[in-house]
Design an enzyme around this catalytic site. Sequence first.
Site: not given
Ligand code: SRM
Ligand code: SF4
Length: 562
Positions: A81, A150, A212, A214, A437, A443, A482, A486
């Site tokens: 990324r 991030r 993390k 943001k 997502c 993922c 899930c 995201c």
């Molecule tokens: Fe996310 C984890 C994809 C935005 C909340 N997210 C992941 C992971 C890395 C899975 C992992 O931990 O191994 C996913 C990778 C999937 C893949 O195969 O590519 C993933 N997140 C994404 C993306 C690519 C979704 C998309 O389709 O665009 C976004 C990448 C953003 C970036 O460029 O940095 C993405 N993730 C978000 C957002 C939205 C935002 O930030 O505006 C959220 C919700 C906002 C928030 O943070 O509360 C988000 N992602 C999470 C979480 C839960 C975090 C938490 O507070 O518990 C996880 C899981 C974790 O961190 O343990 C996670």
């Molecule tokens: Fe993976 Fe859940 Fe984020 Fe979708 S919402 S990319 S399933 S961690």
Amino acid sequence: MMIKDRDYKKEMTTVEEKIKQESKGLRGSIVESLKEELFGGFYDKDQIVVKFHGLYQQDDRDIREERSKKKLDRLHSFMIRLRIPGGFINSKQWIAIHQISEKNSTGVIKITTRQTVQLHGLIKSKIKPTIQSFNLSKLDSIATCGDVNRNVICSTYVGKHSYEEIYDYASKISKMLLPKTRAYYEIWLDEEKILEKKNKEPLYKKSYLPRKFKIAIAVPPNNDVDVFANDIGLIAIIDSFNYQLKGFNMSVGGGLSTTHGNHKTYSRLGTVIGFSDSEEKTLKIIYEILTIQRDYGNRNDRKLARLKYTIDNYGIDWFKKELEKRIGFSLDKEHPFVFTERTDYFGWIQNNKQLWNYTFFIENGLIFDKKYVHLKSALLKIAELQICDFLFTCNQNLTLTDIHVNHKEKIQSILHEYGILNYMKNISSIRKNSMACVAFNTCPLALAEGQRYLPNLIDKIEPILKKYQLEKEEIIIRMTGCPNGCSRPYLAEIGLIGVSYGLYNLYLGANKEGTRLNKLYKKNMDESSILKELDLIFHDFRKERFLGENFGNFSLRKQWIV
Ligand code: SRM
Ligand code: SF4
């Protein structure tokens, strides 16, 4: 109440905390892992450490079971990324991303909800060449994952105000909060190892943040960044007479993720705590918010470690006092602001410099060539002309920026030739407002499909909307595989959150502006029950809505959700 300064080191309990502490400035044993030829992944501990370098170890989940039956190890590959504050790159950088994606990854370029891009499917031996090629084009992947700040995101279309000024903030904040370790440069770019002196990481220290972090910058009236979903939100206050930036309202404690069955977890919108009128103050406020989270965030339970929980645990008044103590001045009173939308402005639009922007709708941010729409090839051709810059939006879309009027025609003819104009003409309103997502097949946390399924579901929702003459309604629909959220489904008018394969919880009632969370409406719905339910809901919406009432407000007024 007096709260004693906490010694976070004593509370270090999670595996991640231990790994961070022992990582030798985010080096771990990555170099040894890289040399290991017996398997395609990294040693367990290094899988945590490489995240801070923007790398995720993944496997193809479509074939995981089949391989396991054959007693084969998972088929490991990596996602990388990039760090692109404000989502802004030039044409040459786009060409580099294109070429690297062709050479080293699956070839699909994925625009994320945080304004950057990811490449999937890199095998271990391709990581180093990939990072080196990115570096040649001044692109890096530092701190795009891990317990650090991030990618800093900002609004992409800022009306008559200067985008550059807002982008500049995103860029400066990103730089200020980068880890100081040279690990990335040593491991991937062969920089000579220099022994780091003690306390080389003044902000993050040895344990980095508990979780993390943001940051987003929004320019009202458009909340395209979903500013309140971020740990820190900056809301630009622009003078309506001369379009000058007066400063920022600052919000804290936003975060969306929940965990099924864990009632201690919840989505939370950021709370506005005051106003900052200068760059110096704004940067100081941001920095010290991170130090508070570093010192007081929960290091025992990663599910409860985001800033939102720290704030709710200690109280917002305590938080503000602690912040003012650390920054050495009081925050000014917040300024009034209004958000009215979260959309990207598709097609051609003139910007503040009297130059032109063209915004593509890119379904779920996936860039590749389809049978009739050769998006990836078109973007390469346009980039080769070097007559515009590229800007990723937080809705997973792409804007070509700063196009001189004399060059519009050239771009228009490429858009025509590669099938883009025709495609853009025929996209329904609900699709334009959709996001999913990644979920399967990469993922590791996915319980249900995301980007591979939402387009098909929308194919089936469109005729229902048409049946009720609602096809022009701009209804925001978002899906995740899930509850991590995201694609920010908790801020969608229709949110679908994966529970298990083929089943989703349906959420309703968020507003257009991104200032109200939705609520759980019905649980465990399969496709046919989702479609049946939406049919009933759209029927009522058509019949009972007030003049001009949008879908989110209507579902709240109907009290379908309590
Ligand atoms: Fe996310 C984890 C994809 C935005 C909340 N997210 C992941 C992971 C890395 C899975 C992992 O931990 O191994 C996913 C990778 C999937 C893949 O195969 O590519 C993933 N997140 C994404 C993306 C690519 C979704 C998309 O389709 O665009 C976004 C990448 C953003 C970036 O460029 O940095 C993405 N993730 C978000 C957002 C939205 C935002 O930030 O505006 C959220 C919700 C906002 C928030 O943070 O509360 C988000 N992602 C999470 C979480 C839960 C975090 C938490 O507070 O518990 C996880 C899981 C974790 O961190 O343990 C996670
Ligand atoms: Fe993976 Fe859940 Fe984020 Fe979708 S919402 S990319 S399933 S961690």
